[in-house]
Design a protein around this motif. Structure first.
Motif, PDB file in Angstrom:
ATOM      1  N   ILE A  47      53.583  27.395  34.318  1.00  0.00           N
ATOM      2  CA  ILE A  47      54.227  26.331  33.548  1.00  0.00           C
ATOM      3  C   ILE A  47      55.601  26.079  34.164  1.00  0.00           C
ATOM      4  O   ILE A  47      56.176  26.958  34.802  1.00  0.00           O
ATOM      5  N   THR A  48      56.123  24.875  33.982  1.00  0.00           N
ATOM      6  CA  THR A  48      57.461  24.553  34.487  1.00  0.00           C
ATOM      7  C   THR A  48      58.305  23.828  33.436  1.00  0.00           C
ATOM      8  O   THR A  48      59.471  23.555  33.681  1.00  0.00           O
ATOM      9  N   ASP A  49      57.727  23.537  32.288  1.00  0.00           N
ATOM     10  CA  ASP A  49      58.464  22.891  31.206  1.00  0.00           C
ATOM     11  C   ASP A  49      59.483  23.882  30.632  1.00  0.00           C
ATOM     12  O   ASP A  49      59.101  24.967  30.186  1.00  0.00           O
ATOM     13  N   PRO A  50      60.776  23.528  30.626  1.00  0.00           N
ATOM     14  CA  PRO A  50      61.788  24.477  30.134  1.00  0.00           C
ATOM     15  C   PRO A  50      61.629  24.818  28.657  1.00  0.00           C
ATOM     16  O   PRO A  50      62.014  25.911  28.232  1.00  0.00           O
ATOM     17  N   VAL A  51      61.057  23.915  27.865  1.00  0.00           N
ATOM     18  CA  VAL A  51      60.823  24.214  26.449  1.00  0.00           C
ATOM     19  C   VAL A  51      59.753  25.292  26.311  1.00  0.00           C
ATOM     20  O   VAL A  51      59.917  26.272  25.563  1.00  0.00           O
ATOM     21  N   GLU A  52      58.644  25.125  27.036  1.00  0.00           N
ATOM     22  CA  GLU A  52      57.585  26.132  27.016  1.00  0.00           C
ATOM     23  C   GLU A  52      58.090  27.462  27.564  1.00  0.00           C
ATOM     24  O   GLU A  52      57.761  28.530  27.033  1.00  0.00           O
ATOM     25  N   ALA A  53      58.888  27.393  28.636  1.00  0.00           N
ATOM     26  CA  ALA A  53      59.437  28.611  29.227  1.00  0.00           C
ATOM     27  C   ALA A  53      60.334  29.345  28.233  1.00  0.00           C
ATOM     28  O   ALA A  53      60.270  30.572  28.109  1.00  0.00           O
ATOM     29  N   ALA A  54      61.167  28.599  27.522  1.00  0.00           N
ATOM     30  CA  ALA A  54      62.061  29.208  26.535  1.00  0.00           C
ATOM     31  C   ALA A  54      61.268  29.784  25.362  1.00  0.00           C
ATOM     32  O   ALA A  54      61.579  30.866  24.855  1.00  0.00           O
ATOM     33  N   TYR A  55      60.245  29.078  24.946  1.00  0.00           N
ATOM     34  CA  TYR A  55      59.377  29.515  23.852  1.00  0.00           C
ATOM     35  C   TYR A  55      58.686  30.835  24.210  1.00  0.00           C
ATOM     36  O   TYR A  55      58.682  31.797  23.432  1.00  0.00           O
TER      37      TYR A  55
END
Length: 278
Positions: free
Chosen positions: A170-178
């Motif tokens: 994944i590369t989405d920062p929201v998903e990464a933070a989650y």
């Protein structure tokens, strides 16, 4: 360590160059486990290494065309390579790269993270990476054989800790933070915290992390973002000790993970010792 591992770009260099580079290959630790159908061993000749480098290329760049069909980097000559050979074909169908602190003070993980806290651990450390299994052999037997080889290597090198980069695509920062919040809550080791190197810092990650923390989200759904190999390491007792590092070339994030081999031994015995492997 972990997920089918990434490779760096293969340069358009004649294959004879690679043969020259690996001509003096010698395994540092000798492993040999034999079943009715397979041999698990450390690569000991340049031809064995070339075959597994071709296998890694096949797994990592399936369907893509490159002039030189091998995956090779500067860390391969510092490492030992566990390989599973199919007796029917004489070719490798699985491999894992192992770099022991007994033989090297340089590790692949250092390309993305500052790993001083891991290097300071009391005991030998062993980096795992470049896991690759031929597509039609991805089953429990092959995984069990790889772990038998790794367990033998851990024993012979008296390795106290396993570590490496665990990839999540994944590369989405929201998903990464989650996902990071979930891992931090359940699996984090603050004492071994390793900083991400500047070139691998995810843009705006801290912004989204702070935003999510204020929302106090339900983190249970983050489990769906964890790939199977990372999940297996966490179930075996691995700790996460980093923010996610963004690898732009391979469109994924990496977490640095560490596993005490006492936990590995218990997991191996529970899951594989009683399994019937032919």
């Amino acid at each position: 360590m972990i997920a089918i591992n990434k490779i760096k770009k293969v340069k358009n260099i004649p294959i004879n160059f690679y043969k020259y580079k690996i001509k003096n290959l010698k395994s540092k630790v000798n492993i040999h486990i034999e079943t009715n159908s397979y041999i698990v061993k450390t690569a000991q000749t340049k031809n064995e290494l070339l075959d597994l480098l071709k296998l890694r290329f096949e797994v990592f760049l399936e369907g893509k065309k490159k002039l030189i069909p091998i995956d090779f980097d500067e860390f391969d000559l510092l490492a030992d390579h566990i390989i599973i050979i199919d007796k029917k074909t004489g070719k490798p169908i699985g491999t894992y790269r192992l770099i022991s602190s007994l033989f090297s003070n340089k590790f692949y993980s250092e390309t993305e993270f500052y790993i001083d806290n891991i290097k300071k651990l009391n005991g030998n450390i062993l980096e795992m990476g470049r896991a690759a299994i031929k597509k039609d052999h991805r089953n429990g037997i092959t995984i069990a054989l790889l772990w038998k080889g790794i367990a033998d290597y851990v024993k012979q090198t008296d390795s106290k800790y396993l570590f490496g980069c665990s990839s999540v695509y994944i590369t989405d920062p929201v998903e990464a933070a989650y996902l990071y919040l979930h891992l931090r809550k359940n699996y984090f080791n603050e004492n071994l915290l390793c900083e991400v190197k500047p070139d691998y810092v995810m843009p705006k990650f801290d912004k989204y992390l702070n935003f999510l923390q204020q929302l106090n989200p339900d983190l249970e759904k983050a489990k769906d973002l964890i790939p199977s190999l990372l999940k297996a390491y966490l179930n075996a007792g691995s700790s996460v000790c980093s923010y996610p590092a963004l690898d732009r070339e391979f469109q994924c994030i990496d977490f640095l993970t560490v596993l005490n081999t006492d936990n590995l031994t218990k997991t191996f015995e529970r899951k594989y010792k009683k399994s019937e492997i032919h």
